[in-house]
Scaffold this motif. Structure first.
Motif, PDB file in Angstrom:
ATOM      1  N   THR A 156      -5.315 -37.342   9.949  1.00  0.00           N
ATOM      2  CA  THR A 156      -4.610 -35.960   9.441  1.00  0.00           C
ATOM      3  C   THR A 156      -5.221 -35.046   7.645  1.00  0.00           C
ATOM      4  O   THR A 156      -4.782 -34.349   8.507  1.00  0.00           O
ATOM      5  CB  THR A 156      -2.987 -36.889   8.263  1.00  0.00           C
ATOM      6  N   ALA A 157      -5.956 -35.504   7.066  1.00  0.00           N
ATOM      7  CA  ALA A 157      -6.437 -34.863   6.082  1.00  0.00           C
ATOM      8  C   ALA A 157      -8.113 -33.747   6.494  1.00  0.00           C
ATOM      9  O   ALA A 157      -7.992 -32.422   6.594  1.00  0.00           O
ATOM     10  CB  ALA A 157      -7.451 -35.803   4.927  1.00  0.00           C
ATOM     11  N   LEU A 158      -8.287 -34.657   7.574  1.00  0.00           N
ATOM     12  CA  LEU A 158      -9.701 -33.831   8.595  1.00  0.00           C
ATOM     13  C   LEU A 158      -9.281 -32.322   9.232  1.00  0.00           C
ATOM     14  O   LEU A 158      -9.438 -31.170   9.219  1.00  0.00           O
ATOM     15  CB  LEU A 158     -10.375 -34.607   9.168  1.00  0.00           C
ATOM     16  N   ALA A 159      -7.535 -32.835  10.490  1.00  0.00           N
ATOM     17  CA  ALA A 159      -7.054 -32.004  10.783  1.00  0.00           C
ATOM     18  C   ALA A 159      -6.799 -30.765   9.764  1.00  0.00           C
ATOM     19  O   ALA A 159      -6.648 -29.749  10.048  1.00  0.00           O
ATOM     20  CB  ALA A 159      -5.401 -32.341  11.200  1.00  0.00           C
ATOM     21  N   SER A 198      -8.210 -26.872   9.531  1.00  0.00           N
ATOM     22  CA  SER A 198      -6.723 -25.611  10.126  1.00  0.00           C
ATOM     23  C   SER A 198      -7.496 -25.447   8.899  1.00  0.00           C
ATOM     24  O   SER A 198      -7.480 -23.533   9.146  1.00  0.00           O
ATOM     25  CB  SER A 198      -5.846 -26.136  10.330  1.00  0.00           C
ATOM     26  N   ARG A 199      -7.937 -25.254   7.454  1.00  0.00           N
ATOM     27  CA  ARG A 199      -8.003 -24.494   7.261  1.00  0.00           C
ATOM     28  C   ARG A 199      -9.015 -23.403   7.260  1.00  0.00           C
ATOM     29  O   ARG A 199      -9.071 -22.300   6.443  1.00  0.00           O
ATOM     30  CB  ARG A 199      -8.462 -25.173   5.528  1.00  0.00           C
ATOM     31  N   LEU A 200     -10.442 -24.571   7.711  1.00  0.00           N
ATOM     32  CA  LEU A 200     -11.017 -24.175   7.757  1.00  0.00           C
ATOM     33  C   LEU A 200     -11.343 -23.439   8.869  1.00  0.00           C
ATOM     34  O   LEU A 200     -11.919 -22.438   8.963  1.00  0.00           O
ATOM     35  CB  LEU A 200     -12.671 -24.572   8.004  1.00  0.00           C
ATOM     36  N   GLU A 201     -10.547 -23.461  10.193  1.00  0.00           N
ATOM     37  CA  GLU A 201     -10.467 -22.328  11.071  1.00  0.00           C
ATOM     38  C   GLU A 201      -9.527 -20.714  10.626  1.00  0.00           C
ATOM     39  O   GLU A 201     -10.320 -19.886  10.886  1.00  0.00           O
ATOM     40  CB  GLU A 201      -9.609 -23.203  12.425  1.00  0.00           C
TER      41      GLU A 201
END
Length: 182
Positions: free
Chosen positions: A80-83, A87-90
């Motif tokens: 969840t944290a990586l997702a 999304s923030r990185l995207e």
């Protein structure tokens, strides 16, 4: 009676034989029962050992299951944290891409402006050169005219026409700072 006694003895002999057979059968069955009981006892002990081993294996597997469930929860949390991070990185990547496109557009505008300014600079430089050439040509023309006027003034002064009014006017035109002498 003797016959009966003999029959009874024969029956007793048969019964003794049968009794011996039965006793031996009984001993055999008792031994078989004892062996069977011992075998069953050993099988029970063996089965109990297997049950104990299986119970220990179940306990171990239960511990592993608990650990794996906690790892699974941790992995879900990490996922969840990586997702979220992805999304923030995207989003950041999209923002950077948009900014890069804006910078490219600005760069292209600056190139066009630079080319215009370079063209204006070349044109201005050419105009400056033309003006310098015109200035040089006009200075030469002015010097030529000045030398002609000076030559005329010299001729007039040589002729002795210092009282001539036209000579004085010409001299005054040539050098307006000189005072007219009577």
């Amino acid at each position: 009676m003797l016959e009966q006694l003999q029959r009874l003895q024969a029956h007793v002999g048969v019964l003794k034989t049968r009794l011996l057979h039965l006793e031996s059968d009984n001993e055999t069955l008792t031994q078989a029962k004892d062996e069977s009981a011992a075998q069953h006892h050993s099988q029970i002990v063996q089965k109990n050992g297997i049950i104990t081993a299986k119970q220990e294996e179940i306990d171990t597997l239960t511990e592993q299951l608990t650990q794996l469930q906690s790892q699974f929860k941790q992995l879900n949390t990490d996922a969840t944290a990586l997702a979220d991070r992805y999304s923030r990185l995207e989003k950041s990547c999209t923002d950077l891409k948009n900014r890069f496109q804006e910078i490219l557009a600005e760069r292209n505008e600056l190139r066009v402006t630079k080319e215009k300014l370079q063209a204006q600079q070349r044109q201005t430089h050419q105009e400056v050169q033309e003006l310098q050439q015109d200035r040089d040509r006009l200075q030469k023309k002015n010097e030529l005219a000045k030398s002609k006027v000076e030559a005329i003034i010299q001729r007039l002064s040589i002729l002795g026409t210092s009282q001539d009014q036209h000579a004085q006017e010409i001299q005054q035109l040539a050098d307006p700072t000189e005072e007219i002498q009577p």
